[in-house]
Write a protein that holds these residues in place. Structure first.
Motif, PDB file in Angstrom:
ATOM      1  N   ASP A  30      57.095  29.321 -19.767  1.00 40.23           N
ATOM      2  CA  ASP A  30      58.270  28.617 -18.982  1.00 40.23           C
ATOM      3  C   ASP A  30      59.137  27.743 -19.840  1.00 40.23           C
ATOM      4  O   ASP A  30      60.074  27.236 -19.572  1.00 40.23           O
ATOM      5  CB  ASP A  30      57.628  28.062 -17.983  1.00 40.23           C
ATOM      6  CG  ASP A  30      56.353  27.074 -18.432  1.00 40.23           C
ATOM      7  OD1 ASP A  30      55.510  27.565 -19.101  1.00 40.23           O
ATOM      8  OD2 ASP A  30      56.319  25.991 -18.009  1.00 40.23           O
ATOM      9  N   GLU A  59      53.808  21.520 -10.724  1.00 43.32           N
ATOM     10  CA  GLU A  59      55.036  22.902 -10.493  1.00 43.32           C
ATOM     11  C   GLU A  59      54.804  23.741 -11.658  1.00 43.32           C
ATOM     12  O   GLU A  59      55.176  25.082 -11.402  1.00 43.32           O
ATOM     13  CB  GLU A  59      56.394  21.838 -10.945  1.00 43.32           C
ATOM     14  CG  GLU A  59      57.479  22.771 -10.921  1.00 43.32           C
ATOM     15  CD  GLU A  59      58.791  22.143 -10.836  1.00 43.32           C
ATOM     16  OE1 GLU A  59      60.015  22.852 -11.181  1.00 43.32           O
ATOM     17  OE2 GLU A  59      58.766  20.897 -11.099  1.00 43.32           O
ATOM     18  N   ARG A  62      52.085  25.982 -10.681  1.00 47.34           N
ATOM     19  CA  ARG A  62      52.246  26.906  -9.541  1.00 47.34           C
ATOM     20  C   ARG A  62      53.072  28.155 -10.123  1.00 47.34           C
ATOM     21  O   ARG A  62      52.991  29.284  -9.784  1.00 47.34           O
ATOM     22  CB  ARG A  62      53.300  26.231  -8.558  1.00 47.34           C
ATOM     23  CG  ARG A  62      53.511  26.877  -7.355  1.00 47.34           C
ATOM     24  CD  ARG A  62      54.122  26.163  -6.100  1.00 47.34           C
ATOM     25  NE  ARG A  62      53.241  25.296  -5.500  1.00 47.34           N
ATOM     26  CZ  ARG A  62      53.344  23.966  -5.731  1.00 47.34           C
ATOM     27  NH1 ARG A  62      54.337  23.324  -6.488  1.00 47.34           N
ATOM     28  NH2 ARG A  62      52.480  23.101  -5.113  1.00 47.34           N
ATOM     29  N   TRP A  63      54.208  27.651 -11.039  1.00 41.47           N
ATOM     30  CA  TRP A  63      54.774  28.906 -11.674  1.00 41.47           C
ATOM     31  C   TRP A  63      54.093  29.945 -12.542  1.00 41.47           C
ATOM     32  O   TRP A  63      54.314  31.071 -12.576  1.00 41.47           O
ATOM     33  CB  TRP A  63      55.948  28.244 -12.647  1.00 41.47           C
ATOM     34  CG  TRP A  63      56.899  29.255 -13.247  1.00 41.47           C
ATOM     35  CD1 TRP A  63      58.036  29.797 -12.749  1.00 41.47           C
ATOM     36  CD2 TRP A  63      56.683  29.845 -14.446  1.00 41.47           C
ATOM     37  NE1 TRP A  63      58.710  30.694 -13.363  1.00 41.47           N
ATOM     38  CE2 TRP A  63      57.862  30.876 -14.688  1.00 41.47           C
ATOM     39  CE3 TRP A  63      55.791  30.050 -15.347  1.00 41.47           C
ATOM     40  CZ2 TRP A  63      58.171  31.786 -15.730  1.00 41.47           C
ATOM     41  CZ3 TRP A  63      55.989  30.880 -16.628  1.00 41.47           C
ATOM     42  CH2 TRP A  63      57.142  31.600 -16.648  1.00 41.47           C
ATOM     43  N   ALA A  65      50.649  30.489 -11.926  1.00 42.60           N
ATOM     44  CA  ALA A  65      50.127  31.493 -10.859  1.00 42.60           C
ATOM     45  C   ALA A  65      50.879  32.471 -10.330  1.00 42.60           C
ATOM     46  O   ALA A  65      50.441  33.708 -10.288  1.00 42.60           O
ATOM     47  CB  ALA A  65      49.567  30.558  -9.885  1.00 42.60           C
ATOM     48  N   GLU A  66      52.285  32.003 -10.176  1.00 47.97           N
ATOM     49  CA  GLU A  66      53.296  33.077  -9.490  1.00 47.97           C
ATOM     50  C   GLU A  66      53.505  34.155 -10.900  1.00 47.97           C
ATOM     51  O   GLU A  66      53.672  35.439 -10.187  1.00 47.97           O
ATOM     52  CB  GLU A  66      54.508  32.583  -9.145  1.00 47.97           C
ATOM     53  CG  GLU A  66      54.226  31.691  -7.838  1.00 47.97           C
ATOM     54  CD  GLU A  66      55.539  30.719  -7.519  1.00 47.97           C
ATOM     55  OE1 GLU A  66      56.462  30.687  -8.464  1.00 47.97           O
ATOM     56  OE2 GLU A  66      55.440  30.178  -6.502  1.00 47.97           O
ATOM     57  N   THR A  67      53.812  33.812 -11.942  1.00 45.95           N
ATOM     58  CA  THR A  67      54.025  34.530 -12.903  1.00 45.95           C
ATOM     59  C   THR A  67      52.840  35.555 -13.049  1.00 45.95           C
ATOM     60  O   THR A  67      53.170  36.834 -13.292  1.00 45.95           O
ATOM     61  CB  THR A  67      54.283  34.005 -14.267  1.00 45.95           C
ATOM     62  OG1 THR A  67      55.600  33.359 -13.876  1.00 45.95           O
ATOM     63  CG2 THR A  67      54.600  34.844 -15.333  1.00 45.95           C
ATOM     64  N   ALA A  69      50.562  36.555 -11.117  1.00 43.53           N
ATOM     65  CA  ALA A  69      50.369  37.466  -9.817  1.00 43.53           C
ATOM     66  C   ALA A  69      51.352  38.619  -9.978  1.00 43.53           C
ATOM     67  O   ALA A  69      51.249  39.697  -9.560  1.00 43.53           O
ATOM     68  CB  ALA A  69      50.673  36.690  -8.504  1.00 43.53           C
ATOM     69  N   ALA A  70      52.694  38.332 -10.527  1.00 41.92           N
ATOM     70  CA  ALA A  70      53.594  39.671 -10.772  1.00 41.92           C
ATOM     71  C   ALA A  70      53.418  40.247 -12.088  1.00 41.92           C
ATOM     72  O   ALA A  70      54.421  41.569 -11.968  1.00 41.92           O
ATOM     73  CB  ALA A  70      54.985  38.547 -10.718  1.00 41.92           C
ATOM     74  N   LEU A 107      45.349  25.935  -6.447  1.00 41.26           N
ATOM     75  CA  LEU A 107      46.008  27.054  -7.215  1.00 41.26           C
ATOM     76  C   LEU A 107      44.851  27.790  -8.184  1.00 41.26           C
ATOM     77  O   LEU A 107      44.754  28.769  -8.150  1.00 41.26           O
ATOM     78  CB  LEU A 107      47.043  26.325  -8.056  1.00 41.26           C
ATOM     79  CG  LEU A 107      48.457  25.887  -7.648  1.00 41.26           C
ATOM     80  CD1 LEU A 107      49.169  25.229  -8.648  1.00 41.26           C
ATOM     81  CD2 LEU A 107      49.168  27.174  -7.200  1.00 41.26           C
ATOM     82  N   LEU A 110      42.916  30.725  -6.856  1.00 41.52           N
ATOM     83  CA  LEU A 110      43.616  32.124  -6.504  1.00 41.52           C
ATOM     84  C   LEU A 110      42.948  32.901  -7.813  1.00 41.52           C
ATOM     85  O   LEU A 110      42.551  32.550  -8.916  1.00 41.52           O
ATOM     86  CB  LEU A 110      45.065  31.685  -6.987  1.00 41.52           C
ATOM     87  CG  LEU A 110      45.940  31.198  -6.159  1.00 41.52           C
ATOM     88  CD1 LEU A 110      47.251  30.520  -6.418  1.00 41.52           C
ATOM     89  CD2 LEU A 110      45.945  31.593  -4.668  1.00 41.52           C
ATOM     90  N   GLN A 112      44.211  35.323  -9.456  1.00 38.86           N
ATOM     91  CA  GLN A 112      44.949  35.610 -10.923  1.00 38.86           C
ATOM     92  C   GLN A 112      44.932  34.374 -11.609  1.00 38.86           C
ATOM     93  O   GLN A 112      45.348  34.331 -13.061  1.00 38.86           O
ATOM     94  CB  GLN A 112      46.418  35.967 -10.816  1.00 38.86           C
ATOM     95  CG  GLN A 112      47.368  34.641  -9.975  1.00 38.86           C
ATOM     96  CD  GLN A 112      47.393  34.670  -8.693  1.00 38.86           C
ATOM     97  OE1 GLN A 112      46.324  34.921  -7.937  1.00 38.86           O
ATOM     98  NE2 GLN A 112      48.665  34.142  -8.124  1.00 38.86           N
TER      99      GLN A 112
END
Length: 280
Positions: A30, A59, A62-63, A65-67, A69-70, A107, A110, A112
């Motif tokens: 990031d 923040e 969270r990014w 974890a989202e990354t 997951a993708a 978070l 999760l 991932q």
């Protein structure tokens, strides 16, 4: 004009690919001037097939974890950086720190998210007034990692004795990683005696880093990891230019020389160690 500001800002060239793929155990995608897809592809092209993306506040965690997951080759670590905890408490009181810690706990659960970190102590940037909050946050992260069975990733800057003390008081998680290992050879022996992983970054290549190389020399091969901490700590001869996961081979080759091992032998250890440390 290699010394011009423009040249210094240019990303270093890609190194020769590793024959044995390894992981970058600690990176901050990031904060890098690239897309995740580009960073993953360029790293994979030189034999860096797994990235651990590390969050430093709610923040960014969270990014992360989202990354993760993708992207199948990206795993996440989430935490409040040691310098984030005292900032939160100073600005919003103990309740603000508690709320952020609750968010990190959500978070961290999760699938991932494989690690809690980077957490720990930083006596370089945080003065006496912030150290109580920093220690409270560190202890909360240790408890969270143990409760969830996740790895703990430690940031330790100018705080070796206090980090070791808190780990002794709280009881370290089964899998504990000293990110950007910064201790000396004596501390490396302490870490080894506990089975803690030591992750070395590009600063192990710096001219003034002989104590780090001495520590690496005594660290057992089965406890050694490699990382970029990108965009920071770009290895020599590219110091001062942007760091990224594709530069892991530069650091790993320097580490192999220090260890008196072949590149492939060290890479095999590092690949297995990182998978074991993070549980993938």
């Amino acid at each position: 004009m290699p010394n011009s500001p423009r040249a210094a800002a240019q990303p270093p060239p890609s190194p020769e690919p590793l024959r044995v793929p390894v992981a970058d155990s600690h990176t901050h995608l990031d904060m890098q001037d690239t897309t995740v897809e580009e960073a993953v592809a360029r790293a994979a092209s030189v034999g860096v097939d797994t990235l651990v993306q590390v969050g430093c506040d709610l923040e960014r965690s969270r990014w992360a974890a989202e990354t993760a997951a993708a992207h199948a080759s990206v795993h996440a670590a989430v935490a409040l950086h040691p310098n984030e905890a005292p900032r939160l408490e100073a600005e919003g009181g103990p309740g603000a720190l508690d709320a952020a810690l609750d968010g990190i706990a959500e978070l961290a659960a999760l699938p991932q998210v494989l690690a809690v970190g980077e957490t720990g102590l930083d006596h370089f940037r945080t003065g006496d007034e912030g150290r109580a909050a920093q220690q409270r946050s560190f202890r909360a992260h240790i408890e969270l990692a143990k409760r969830l069975g996740k790895a703990l990733v430690i940031h330790d800057r100018d705080a070796h004795a206090d980090v070791l003390r808190v780990l002794a008081e709280e009881g370290a998680p089964e899998r504990t990683v000293f990110h950007c290992y910064s201790g000396d050879a004596e501390m490396a022996e302490v870490c080894a005696s506990h089975g803690w992983f030591m992750s070395f970054a590009g600063n192990v290549t710096f001219k003034n880093a002989q104590p780090l190389r001495d520590a690496l020399a005594v660290a057992p091969p089965e406890l050694v990891l490699v990382e970029t901490d990108a965009p920071f700590l770009t290895p020599s001869p590219y110091r001062g230019r942007p760091n990224a996961p594709y530069l892991v081979p530069v650091t790993l080759r320097a580490m192999a020389e220090v260890k008196g091992m072949t590149e492939d032998a060290l890479a095999e250890h590092v690949a297995a160690n990182t998978a074991r440390a993070f549980g993938y």
